[in-house]
Design a protein around this motif. Structure first.
Motif, PDB file in Angstrom:
ATOM      1  N   THR A  22      -9.979 -11.347   7.311  1.00  0.00           N
ATOM      2  CA  THR A  22      -9.251 -10.440   6.431  1.00  0.00           C
ATOM      3  C   THR A  22     -10.037  -9.145   6.415  1.00  0.00           C
ATOM      4  O   THR A  22     -11.198  -9.125   6.038  1.00  0.00           O
ATOM      5  CB  THR A  22      -9.148 -11.005   5.007  1.00  0.00           C
ATOM      6  OG1 THR A  22      -8.529 -12.282   5.074  1.00  0.00           O
ATOM      7  CG2 THR A  22      -8.328 -10.085   4.134  1.00  0.00           C
ATOM      8  N   THR A  23      -9.402  -8.091   6.847  1.00  0.00           N
ATOM      9  CA  THR A  23     -10.053  -6.795   6.921  1.00  0.00           C
ATOM     10  C   THR A  23      -9.694  -5.992   5.687  1.00  0.00           C
ATOM     11  O   THR A  23      -8.520  -5.831   5.373  1.00  0.00           O
ATOM     12  CB  THR A  23      -9.610  -6.057   8.196  1.00  0.00           C
ATOM     13  OG1 THR A  23      -9.869  -6.913   9.314  1.00  0.00           O
ATOM     14  CG2 THR A  23     -10.362  -4.755   8.367  1.00  0.00           C
ATOM     15  N   SER A  24     -10.684  -5.498   4.981  1.00  0.00           N
ATOM     16  CA  SER A  24     -10.435  -4.757   3.745  1.00  0.00           C
ATOM     17  C   SER A  24      -9.819  -3.390   4.036  1.00  0.00           C
ATOM     18  O   SER A  24      -9.962  -2.840   5.130  1.00  0.00           O
ATOM     19  CB  SER A  24     -11.742  -4.571   2.976  1.00  0.00           C
ATOM     20  OG  SER A  24     -12.570  -3.632   3.635  1.00  0.00           O
ATOM     21  N   GLN A  76      -1.083  -0.837   4.855  1.00  0.00           N
ATOM     22  CA  GLN A  76      -0.271   0.345   5.126  1.00  0.00           C
ATOM     23  C   GLN A  76      -1.244   1.509   5.233  1.00  0.00           C
ATOM     24  O   GLN A  76      -2.125   1.653   4.379  1.00  0.00           O
ATOM     25  CB  GLN A  76       0.708   0.559   3.981  1.00  0.00           C
ATOM     26  CG  GLN A  76       1.712   1.660   4.213  1.00  0.00           C
ATOM     27  CD  GLN A  76       2.650   1.774   3.022  1.00  0.00           C
ATOM     28  OE1 GLN A  76       2.198   2.063   1.921  1.00  0.00           O
ATOM     29  NE2 GLN A  76       3.931   1.534   3.255  1.00  0.00           N
ATOM     30  N   VAL A  77      -1.101   2.311   6.286  1.00  0.00           N
ATOM     31  CA  VAL A  77      -2.035   3.408   6.540  1.00  0.00           C
ATOM     32  C   VAL A  77      -1.285   4.737   6.523  1.00  0.00           C
ATOM     33  O   VAL A  77      -0.254   4.886   7.190  1.00  0.00           O
ATOM     34  CB  VAL A  77      -2.755   3.224   7.898  1.00  0.00           C
ATOM     35  CG1 VAL A  77      -3.661   4.405   8.184  1.00  0.00           C
ATOM     36  CG2 VAL A  77      -3.533   1.916   7.923  1.00  0.00           C
ATOM     37  N   TRP A  78      -1.844   5.684   5.762  1.00  0.00           N
ATOM     38  CA  TRP A  78      -1.284   7.029   5.660  1.00  0.00           C
ATOM     39  C   TRP A  78      -2.331   8.044   6.067  1.00  0.00           C
ATOM     40  O   TRP A  78      -3.506   7.914   5.710  1.00  0.00           O
ATOM     41  CB  TRP A  78      -0.860   7.329   4.228  1.00  0.00           C
ATOM     42  CG  TRP A  78       0.327   6.541   3.768  1.00  0.00           C
ATOM     43  CD1 TRP A  78       0.313   5.287   3.210  1.00  0.00           C
ATOM     44  CD2 TRP A  78       1.683   6.937   3.828  1.00  0.00           C
ATOM     45  NE1 TRP A  78       1.602   4.893   2.920  1.00  0.00           N
ATOM     46  CE2 TRP A  78       2.459   5.893   3.287  1.00  0.00           C
ATOM     47  CE3 TRP A  78       2.332   8.088   4.278  1.00  0.00           C
ATOM     48  CZ2 TRP A  78       3.844   5.954   3.184  1.00  0.00           C
ATOM     49  CZ3 TRP A  78       3.704   8.149   4.178  1.00  0.00           C
ATOM     50  CH2 TRP A  78       4.457   7.099   3.648  1.00  0.00           C
ATOM     51  N   LEU A  79      -1.901   9.060   6.800  1.00  0.00           N
ATOM     52  CA  LEU A  79      -2.731  10.211   7.132  1.00  0.00           C
ATOM     53  C   LEU A  79      -2.274  11.342   6.217  1.00  0.00           C
ATOM     54  O   LEU A  79      -1.068  11.554   6.059  1.00  0.00           O
ATOM     55  CB  LEU A  79      -2.540  10.608   8.597  1.00  0.00           C
ATOM     56  CG  LEU A  79      -2.687   9.478   9.623  1.00  0.00           C
ATOM     57  CD1 LEU A  79      -2.366   9.994  11.025  1.00  0.00           C
ATOM     58  CD2 LEU A  79      -4.070   8.864   9.559  1.00  0.00           C
ATOM     59  N   GLY A  95      -0.036  -1.504  -8.131  1.00  0.00           N
ATOM     60  CA  GLY A  95      -0.609  -2.835  -7.959  1.00  0.00           C
ATOM     61  C   GLY A  95      -1.269  -3.059  -6.611  1.00  0.00           C
ATOM     62  O   GLY A  95      -1.840  -4.121  -6.378  1.00  0.00           O
ATOM     63  N   SER A  96      -1.211  -2.095  -5.708  1.00  0.00           N
ATOM     64  CA  SER A  96      -1.899  -2.221  -4.423  1.00  0.00           C
ATOM     65  C   SER A  96      -3.343  -1.760  -4.575  1.00  0.00           C
ATOM     66  O   SER A  96      -3.628  -0.794  -5.279  1.00  0.00           O
ATOM     67  CB  SER A  96      -1.223  -1.359  -3.357  1.00  0.00           C
ATOM     68  OG  SER A  96       0.063  -1.840  -3.068  1.00  0.00           O
ATOM     69  N   THR A 157      -3.437  -2.299   0.531  1.00  0.00           N
ATOM     70  CA  THR A 157      -3.092  -3.706   0.710  1.00  0.00           C
ATOM     71  C   THR A 157      -2.682  -4.297  -0.629  1.00  0.00           C
ATOM     72  O   THR A 157      -3.446  -4.197  -1.577  1.00  0.00           O
ATOM     73  CB  THR A 157      -4.282  -4.507   1.285  1.00  0.00           C
ATOM     74  OG1 THR A 157      -5.404  -4.363   0.424  1.00  0.00           O
ATOM     75  CG2 THR A 157      -4.641  -4.062   2.683  1.00  0.00           C
ATOM     76  N   PRO A 158      -1.503  -4.858  -0.741  1.00  0.00           N
ATOM     77  CA  PRO A 158      -0.424  -4.733   0.239  1.00  0.00           C
ATOM     78  C   PRO A 158       0.078  -3.291   0.291  1.00  0.00           C
ATOM     79  O   PRO A 158      -0.352  -2.454  -0.507  1.00  0.00           O
ATOM     80  CB  PRO A 158       0.651  -5.668  -0.307  1.00  0.00           C
ATOM     81  CG  PRO A 158       0.417  -5.695  -1.781  1.00  0.00           C
ATOM     82  CD  PRO A 158      -1.075  -5.545  -1.963  1.00  0.00           C
TER      83      PRO A 158
END
Length: 185
Positions: A22-24, A76-79, A95-96, A157-158
């Motif tokens: 599990t990657t933080s 989920q990744v944002w730039l 809640g993420s 995450t999530p």
């Protein structure tokens, strides 16, 4: 194992079964910041407001290590880009849990906390290279108070489903609205 895989692997035994890895969010953000030259050409700057761009999970995993595809897909990744003066209102992440890494420039994070009736904001300057992890109940405001553009990468995450905004008045944190994924952004 590549250095990037070693950085992202969780647990004391890095040779352990990777199907349980599990990657933080902090590890994802920090690792993507380390390979920023591979994605910086995707970002834009907008004078009217911050620019945000969703980095598809498959693209993020390919930039890091394809074996991390499942872990990155769970995030989920944002730039984001920030011109001087641009920022967010006080907000949470619905809640993420998450993290952001400053890639270029500097950002100021105002974090709120304290006892009921005495809530206050505390500012921290985050320069390039800094990673800021946070839990699912974190309320903050991020602003570029500097004179140069800034770039950051954020991992959740999530993935984000909603974000609430707040105002801080006389030591009380007041809920001012909620935005929903797929509706408001």
């Amino acid at each position: 194992m590549s250095p990037r895989t070693a950085l992202l692997s969780a647990g004391p035994d890095r040779g352990a079964d990777t199907t349980r890895r599990t990657t933080s969010a902090a590890a994802i953000a920090a690792s993507l910041a380390a390979v920023a030259d591979s994605w910086l050409d995707r970002v834009e700057y907008r004078p009217g407001s911050r620019w945000t761009g969703l980095l598809p999970a498959a693209d993020a995993a390919a930039l890091l290590d394809p074996s991390l595809a499942a872990d990155v897909a769970a995030a989920q990744v944002w730039l984001l880009t920030w011109l001087p003066g641009q920022g967010t209102p006080l907000h949470d992440h619905g809640g993420s849990a998450g993290a952001f890494a400053v890639v270029r420039g500097a950002l100021t994070e105002d974090t709120v906390g304290g006892p009921a009736g005495a809530v206050r904001a505390v500012a921290a300057e985050l320069s390039a290279g800094r990673v800021r992890p946070f839990g699912p109940h974190h309320v903050h405001r991020v602003t570029n108070r500097g004179t140069l553009p800034a770039v950051s990468v954020h991992a959740y995450t999530p993935g984000l489903r909603s974000m609430s905004t707040y105002a801080l008045e006389a030591g009380v944190l007041l809920h001012t609205g909620t935005e929903r994924a797929g509706v408001d952004w």
